[in-house]
Design a protein around this motif. Structure first.
Motif, PDB file in Angstrom:
ATOM      1  N   VAL A  46      11.394  -2.446  -0.552  1.00 37.35           N
ATOM      2  CA  VAL A  46      10.849  -3.797  -0.628  1.00 37.35           C
ATOM      3  C   VAL A  46       9.331  -3.741  -0.740  1.00 37.35           C
ATOM      4  CG1 VAL A  46      10.451  -5.931   0.683  1.00 37.35           C
ATOM      5  CG2 VAL A  46      12.741  -4.942   0.568  1.00 37.35           C
ATOM      6  N   LEU A  47       8.789  -4.494  -1.679  1.00 37.77           N
ATOM      7  CA  LEU A  47       7.352  -4.636  -1.851  1.00 37.77           C
ATOM      8  C   LEU A  47       6.899  -5.904  -1.147  1.00 37.77           C
ATOM      9  CD1 LEU A  47       7.549  -3.767  -5.596  1.00 37.77           C
ATOM     10  CD2 LEU A  47       6.007  -2.534  -4.061  1.00 37.77           C
ATOM     11  N   PHE A  48       5.719  -5.884  -0.568  1.00 39.72           N
ATOM     12  CA  PHE A  48       5.217  -7.082   0.096  1.00 39.72           C
ATOM     13  C   PHE A  48       3.697  -7.046   0.124  1.00 39.72           C
ATOM     14  CE2 PHE A  48       5.700  -3.791   3.235  1.00 39.72           C
ATOM     15  CZ  PHE A  48       4.607  -3.925   4.099  1.00 39.72           C
ATOM     16  N   ASP A  49       3.101  -8.216   0.043  1.00 40.69           N
ATOM     17  CA  ASP A  49       1.653  -8.311   0.151  1.00 40.69           C
ATOM     18  C   ASP A  49       1.275  -8.494   1.611  1.00 40.69           C
ATOM     19  OD1 ASP A  49      -0.133  -8.941  -2.626  1.00 40.69           O
ATOM     20  OD2 ASP A  49       2.049  -8.946  -2.810  1.00 40.69           O
ATOM     21  N   ALA A  50       0.214  -7.835   2.027  1.00 40.86           N
ATOM     22  CA  ALA A  50      -0.244  -7.893   3.404  1.00 40.86           C
ATOM     23  C   ALA A  50      -1.759  -7.816   3.419  1.00 40.86           C
ATOM     24  CB  ALA A  50       0.364  -6.740   4.214  1.00 40.86           C
ATOM     25  N   ILE A  51      -2.332  -7.943   4.606  1.00 45.95           N
ATOM     26  CA  ILE A  51      -3.784  -7.799   4.716  1.00 45.95           C
ATOM     27  C   ILE A  51      -4.170  -6.416   5.216  1.00 45.95           C
ATOM     28  CG2 ILE A  51      -4.324 -10.243   4.965  1.00 45.95           C
ATOM     29  CD1 ILE A  51      -4.317  -9.778   7.990  1.00 45.95           C
ATOM     30  N   ALA A  52      -3.190  -5.700   5.805  1.00 47.14           N
ATOM     31  CA  ALA A  52      -3.437  -4.338   6.284  1.00 47.14           C
ATOM     32  C   ALA A  52      -2.100  -3.716   6.669  1.00 47.14           C
ATOM     33  CB  ALA A  52      -4.379  -4.335   7.493  1.00 47.14           C
ATOM     34  N   VAL A  53      -2.017  -2.388   6.611  1.00 47.26           N
ATOM     35  CA  VAL A  53      -0.858  -1.649   7.098  1.00 47.26           C
ATOM     36  C   VAL A  53      -1.370  -0.380   7.782  1.00 47.26           C
ATOM     37  CG1 VAL A  53       0.782  -2.510   5.374  1.00 47.26           C
ATOM     38  CG2 VAL A  53      -0.528  -0.429   4.906  1.00 47.26           C
TER      39      VAL A  53
END
Length: 419
Positions: free
Chosen positions: A287-294
């Motif tokens: 699964v691809l997802f946009d985030a602000i940090a990982v």
């Protein structure tokens, strides 16, 4: 010596001593006041995947500030309230926080409906409030439309409009070429934050080279996504672009179990949590997802230090709201220091001048003459976010290239589009 003279003589030392005693008392009172803690109220969803990180991150930041001597010698005291994902419970908590517990500022919620319910109370009680996770455009637009009343609310997260732009930017630069994708289906939960998100998707996806061929909005109470995936597959899109936060496990598990042959990307709030792999029993693979940090990706020089400290203390990585809450505590403390006061209007003025390098980028707020007043700025040089993918139990950054620590891996059921 007459009696009158003796009385005067006895009183003279008292007259000389009294001012000194009063001065000492005033000094002690002033010292006591100076030592009074700065109270930060935290209203959050303690049992949710995303919301539970908010009080933890705020406390971690407060402890760091206190260990450095606090703010001009005053310690920060964090007072937490569980709103149980309920707007009415959140309002009661806000009233208690201000009226009874005398907090100076509130950091509240990742749910847009909750924040929108709190805004009138932030205005009425003249108490600054920062949301570290709610996205609805309505929050900052309300500040813009009635600045005099709503200026106490700060949108300490990207708006739905900015989130959509981040998704479109990442899709254009990282997915369209690699997957040869030309079309997309939008799949979003029915919530306040996704209405402007979907509208922005409809506008920016075509600009990114993706024709929107299907658009599904579903109830957060949906238990079976089979009919939804069947409908989407019938439209034959190359990508599924999501807008989900209150749900996440069920649509992800079914996407994997049904081997839906379409790559899934977009906003998935729960996917930003390090527990999501276990929550889906590995169903989030690919699964691809946009985030602000990982974890493991240095968006700034501060990112990894915070992530490591959070994992060490709490046993897992923070959700997106955790990163934003940690930064909010730090720039709120900076605002108090710059204002030299916790008085509400002075604190608002200082917050408006925020220029803080946080864990996710440089944080500044849009001004009162801009549409998204008091929302954090989106774009290169500020907060851009990243595109990540779940790979073998880890969150791997794919975009932007300057922070990427991995490459896109297609799930077995997904094939690049045929040209």
């Amino acid at each position: 010596m007459s009696e009158t003279v003796r009385v005067v003589a006895r009183r003279a030392p008292i007259r000389r001593t009294l001012p000194a005693l009063l001065a000492a008392g005033l000094m002690l009172t002033g010292q006591a006041r100076a030592a009074d803690p700065i109270k930060i109220g935290v209203i959050a969803e303690a049992q949710s995947v995303a919301g539970s990180a908010i009080p933890k991150a705020v406390q971690l930041a407060a402890d760091e500030i206190n260990a450095q001597g606090g703010i001009d010698g005053r310690q920060i005291q964090v007072v937490t309230y569980d709103d149980k994902s309920s707007a009415s419970d959140a309002v009661r908590a806000f009233q208690r926080a201000v009226s009874e517990d005398k907090v100076n500022l509130v950091i509240a919620s990742y749910i847009s409906e909750v924040v929108l319910a709190l805004m009138p109370w932030s205005a009425r009680l003249k108490t600054p409030m920062i949301t570290p996770g709610a996205a609805s455009n309505e929050i900052s637009v309300a500040v813009h439309k009635d600045y005099a009343r709503n200026r106490y609310t700060f949108h300490g997260y990207l708006t739905s409009h900015a989130l959509a732009q981040s998704v479109c930017d990442s899709a254009k630069e990282a997915l369209v070429g690699l997957l040869k994708a030309k079309s997309a289906a939008i799949m979003s939960e029915d919530a306040a934050w996704t209405r402007p998100l979907d509208a922005a998707y409809e506008e920016c996806l075509p600009k990114a080279g993706l024709k929107v061929v299907e658009h599904v909005r579903f109830s957060p109470d949906t238990g079976d996504f089979t009919p939804i995936y069947n409908k989407i597959e019938a439209a034959k899109p190359d990508l599924i672009v999501t807008g989900i936060a209150h749900v996440g496990v069920q649509p992800t598990v079914q996407w994997q179990n049904q081997q839906v042959p379409i790559a899934m990307t977009g906003i998935s709030g729960q996917a930003t949590s390090s527990t999501f792999w276990a929550n889906t029993n590995g169903g989030t693979q690919g699964v691809l997802f946009d985030a602000i940090a990982v974890p493991g990706v240095a968006m700034t020089e501060k990112t990894n230090a915070f992530t490591d400290a959070y994992i060490k203390r709490f046993g897992g990585a923070p959700s997106y709201a955790g990163y934003m809450a940690y930064d909010a505590m730090h720039y709120a403390a900076d605002a108090v220091k710059r204002a030299g006061s916790t008085e509400a209007d002075k604190l608002v003025d200082a917050l408006e001048k925020t220029d803080w390098l946080g864990t996710v980028g440089r944080i500044q707020f849009y001004g009162k003459d801009e549409t998204f007043t008091h929302s954090i700025k989106y774009g290169r040089g500020f907060v851009t976010g990243l595109l990540a993918q779940w790979q073998s139990g880890k969150q791997v950054a794919i975009w932007p290239t300057e922070v990427a620590n991995g490459k896109l891996v297609l799930p077995p059921a997904v094939k690049p589009a045929v040209q």
